[in-house]
Scaffold this motif. Sequence first.
Motif, PDB file in Angstrom:
ATOM      1  N   LEU A 186       0.831  -1.204   0.000  1.00  0.00           N
ATOM      2  CA  LEU A 186       0.000   0.000   0.000  1.00  0.00           C
ATOM      3  C   LEU A 186       0.868   1.257   0.000  1.00  0.00           C
ATOM      4  N   ARG A 187       1.919   1.247   0.804  1.00  0.00           N
ATOM      5  CA  ARG A 187       2.827   2.396   0.866  1.00  0.00           C
ATOM      6  C   ARG A 187       3.490   2.648  -0.492  1.00  0.00           C
ATOM      7  N   GLY A 188       3.775   1.605  -1.242  1.00  0.00           N
ATOM      8  CA  GLY A 188       4.491   1.749  -2.503  1.00  0.00           C
ATOM      9  C   GLY A 188       3.638   2.152  -3.683  1.00  0.00           C
ATOM     10  N   LEU A 189       2.326   2.279  -3.497  1.00  0.00           N
ATOM     11  CA  LEU A 189       1.455   2.659  -4.613  1.00  0.00           C
ATOM     12  C   LEU A 189       1.711   4.097  -5.053  1.00  0.00           C
ATOM     13  N   ASP A 190       1.743   4.303  -6.367  1.00  0.00           N
ATOM     14  CA  ASP A 190       1.810   5.650  -6.936  1.00  0.00           C
ATOM     15  C   ASP A 190       0.425   6.057  -7.410  1.00  0.00           C
ATOM     16  N   LEU A 191       0.265   7.344  -7.630  1.00  0.00           N
ATOM     17  CA  LEU A 191      -1.017   7.848  -8.129  1.00  0.00           C
ATOM     18  C   LEU A 191      -1.378   7.157  -9.442  1.00  0.00           C
ATOM     19  N   GLU A 192      -0.391   6.917 -10.287  1.00  0.00           N
ATOM     20  CA  GLU A 192      -0.615   6.298 -11.592  1.00  0.00           C
ATOM     21  C   GLU A 192      -0.954   4.808 -11.486  1.00  0.00           C
ATOM     22  N   ASP A 193      -0.769   4.231 -10.307  1.00  0.00           N
ATOM     23  CA  ASP A 193      -1.094   2.815 -10.131  1.00  0.00           C
ATOM     24  C   ASP A 193      -2.579   2.586  -9.898  1.00  0.00           C
ATOM     25  N   ILE A 237      -8.377  11.718  -3.720  1.00  0.00           N
ATOM     26  CA  ILE A 237      -7.545  12.390  -4.727  1.00  0.00           C
ATOM     27  C   ILE A 237      -8.042  13.813  -4.987  1.00  0.00           C
ATOM     28  N   GLN A 238      -9.344  13.981  -5.026  1.00  0.00           N
ATOM     29  CA  GLN A 238      -9.923  15.287  -5.349  1.00  0.00           C
ATOM     30  C   GLN A 238      -9.836  16.286  -4.191  1.00  0.00           C
ATOM     31  N   LYS A 239      -9.948  15.791  -2.961  1.00  0.00           N
ATOM     32  CA  LYS A 239     -10.097  16.718  -1.831  1.00  0.00           C
ATOM     33  C   LYS A 239      -8.972  16.686  -0.797  1.00  0.00           C
ATOM     34  N   HIS A 240      -8.331  15.555  -0.634  1.00  0.00           N
ATOM     35  CA  HIS A 240      -7.435  15.415   0.516  1.00  0.00           C
ATOM     36  C   HIS A 240      -5.981  15.076   0.175  1.00  0.00           C
ATOM     37  N   ARG A 241      -5.738  14.512  -0.977  1.00  0.00           N
ATOM     38  CA  ARG A 241      -4.364  14.103  -1.294  1.00  0.00           C
ATOM     39  C   ARG A 241      -3.481  15.329  -1.512  1.00  0.00           C
ATOM     40  N   LEU A 242      -2.281  15.293  -0.906  1.00  0.00           N
ATOM     41  CA  LEU A 242      -1.301  16.356  -1.095  1.00  0.00           C
ATOM     42  C   LEU A 242      -0.494  16.074  -2.355  1.00  0.00           C
ATOM     43  N   GLU A 243      -0.309  17.059  -3.180  1.00  0.00           N
ATOM     44  CA  GLU A 243       0.465  16.874  -4.408  1.00  0.00           C
ATOM     45  C   GLU A 243       1.946  16.886  -4.050  1.00  0.00           C
ATOM     46  N   LYS A 244       2.479  15.693  -3.783  1.00  0.00           N
ATOM     47  CA  LYS A 244       3.854  15.543  -3.336  1.00  0.00           C
ATOM     48  C   LYS A 244       4.591  14.518  -4.193  1.00  0.00           C
ATOM     49  N   TYR A 245       5.907  14.623  -4.169  1.00  0.00           N
ATOM     50  CA  TYR A 245       6.764  13.682  -4.874  1.00  0.00           C
ATOM     51  C   TYR A 245       7.702  13.018  -3.856  1.00  0.00           C
ATOM     52  N   ARG A 251       5.041  10.103  -7.768  1.00  0.00           N
ATOM     53  CA  ARG A 251       3.929  10.691  -7.027  1.00  0.00           C
ATOM     54  C   ARG A 251       3.214   9.600  -6.230  1.00  0.00           C
ATOM     55  N   PRO A 252       3.427   9.535  -4.926  1.00  0.00           N
ATOM     56  CA  PRO A 252       2.767   8.503  -4.114  1.00  0.00           C
ATOM     57  C   PRO A 252       1.253   8.692  -4.133  1.00  0.00           C
ATOM     58  N   LEU A 253       0.532   7.581  -4.043  1.00  0.00           N
ATOM     59  CA  LEU A 253      -0.915   7.685  -3.911  1.00  0.00           C
ATOM     60  C   LEU A 253      -1.269   8.190  -2.520  1.00  0.00           C
ATOM     61  N   LEU A 254      -0.700   7.581  -1.500  1.00  0.00           N
ATOM     62  CA  LEU A 254      -0.884   8.035  -0.125  1.00  0.00           C
ATOM     63  C   LEU A 254       0.284   8.949   0.231  1.00  0.00           C
ATOM     64  N   THR A 255      -0.010  10.159   0.618  1.00  0.00           N
ATOM     65  CA  THR A 255       1.061  11.141   0.836  1.00  0.00           C
ATOM     66  C   THR A 255       1.064  11.709   2.248  1.00  0.00           C
ATOM     67  N   SER A 256       2.251  12.146   2.639  1.00  0.00           N
ATOM     68  CA  SER A 256       2.425  12.909   3.875  1.00  0.00           C
ATOM     69  C   SER A 256       2.998  14.260   3.479  1.00  0.00           C
ATOM     70  N   GLU A 257       3.255  15.084   4.441  1.00  0.00           N
ATOM     71  CA  GLU A 257       3.827  16.398   4.147  1.00  0.00           C
ATOM     72  C   GLU A 257       5.196  16.277   3.480  1.00  0.00           C
ATOM     73  N   ARG A 258       5.881  15.187   3.747  1.00  0.00           N
ATOM     74  CA  ARG A 258       7.229  15.000   3.212  1.00  0.00           C
ATOM     75  C   ARG A 258       7.267  14.205   1.922  1.00  0.00           C
ATOM     76  N   GLY A 259       6.120  13.762   1.464  1.00  0.00           N
ATOM     77  CA  GLY A 259       6.088  12.977   0.238  1.00  0.00           C
ATOM     78  C   GLY A 259       5.538  11.601   0.500  1.00  0.00           C
ATOM     79  N   ARG A 260       6.341  10.564   0.238  1.00  0.00           N
ATOM     80  CA  ARG A 260       5.898   9.207   0.523  1.00  0.00           C
ATOM     81  C   ARG A 260       6.092   8.941   2.016  1.00  0.00           C
TER      82      ARG A 260
END
Length: 374
Positions: A186-193, A237-245, A251-260
């Motif tokens: 789950l942690r390794g999922l990207d947005l594109e996955d 994705i629409q409301k809560h995901r942070l646009e992080k790398y 681009r992780p699917l599940l994000t934190s302030e620091r990215g993945r």
Amino acid sequence: MSSAPDVFEASLDEPPKYEVPIEGTTDGGDRVPDLSPREALERWLNKLRVSRSESTVSAYHYRLKHFVEWCEEVGISEVGQVNGWDIESYETSRREQGLEPITLNNELGTLQSFFEYCVKVELVDEGLPTKVDPPVVPAADQVSKVRLHTDRAQALLTHYVATECGSRAHTLLALAWFTGARLGALRGLDLEDYDREQQCLKFTHRPREETPLKNGADGERFVGLPKQACDVVDAYIQKHRLEKYDDYGRRPLLTSERGRPSTNAVRAWMYLATVPCLHSPCPHGNDPDTCNFLDYSAASKCPSSRSPHQVRTGSITWQLNRGIPPERVAERVNTSIEVLLRHYDQPTRMEEMRERRRPYLDRLSFGDEEGDDR
């Protein structure tokens, strides 16, 4: 006045000898180094990383860190000092802490393997591994019975839909429950996955980018999602995901302030996402307004919160109870059928009766069946 001969002066009858003493080190030398238990453990774990998954190495670390800390507390500075009485004393101290037999069995079994490595590199006496005696655990007790039960999973997911649909906690729980995937996957999922159109997730082994799968390339797979789960991910994705790398530009699917997020962060998120007083009165009589278990760093201490592995176990049991064939469930969650049935399939007797046997109940009634005894 004659002077003493130079130590490097060669004799006429033999070739010169140059001997420079070299201290033994952990990387070689003329003698086995005096490694501390902590240093020896780190060396063994580094060796294992060549052939074992990081999750396995991490599990071994957590099983043995208590032994290392105990050695430091009692003054054992070299692993070669450990003897049979030390092992007995350590086991006694762990038993007194109320460990479950299966936990103690795992810890001592791993300690035995560690000592076998130490024998191989001559850090300890060859008989030391035989002095470790893991307790015999009945087969019925070798599997943890703790899991997220279906009724609680449903209550939590219903709570999130009504209060914070698409939040990070909601999304993590929904993905874990509807896929049965491991924490690392789950942690390794990207947005594109995530493919909304096909309603599925793609799990990919990317060890060089710090997102390996438990079973390596054999763990790569597509897993379908029900519309209910897709709606949650879409809202996230629409409301809560942070646009992080992450550090590799992904681009992780599940994000934190620091990215993945780190593995520990995802684990803490799951504990917090499954605290029961989110959807019902606290089963332990605590006041939610003052309960420390609702804090990010303390949620794991709540007796009723659940780890990612316990959510996975509950999900697999639920999928089997819903009538999905074991071989299909095994493919979805990336495990063998043997392991699935031994470690993850944990229906209660009532669940088994209600869900699995229901299709056959109609056959247990009197009627105009052919072949009635006359």
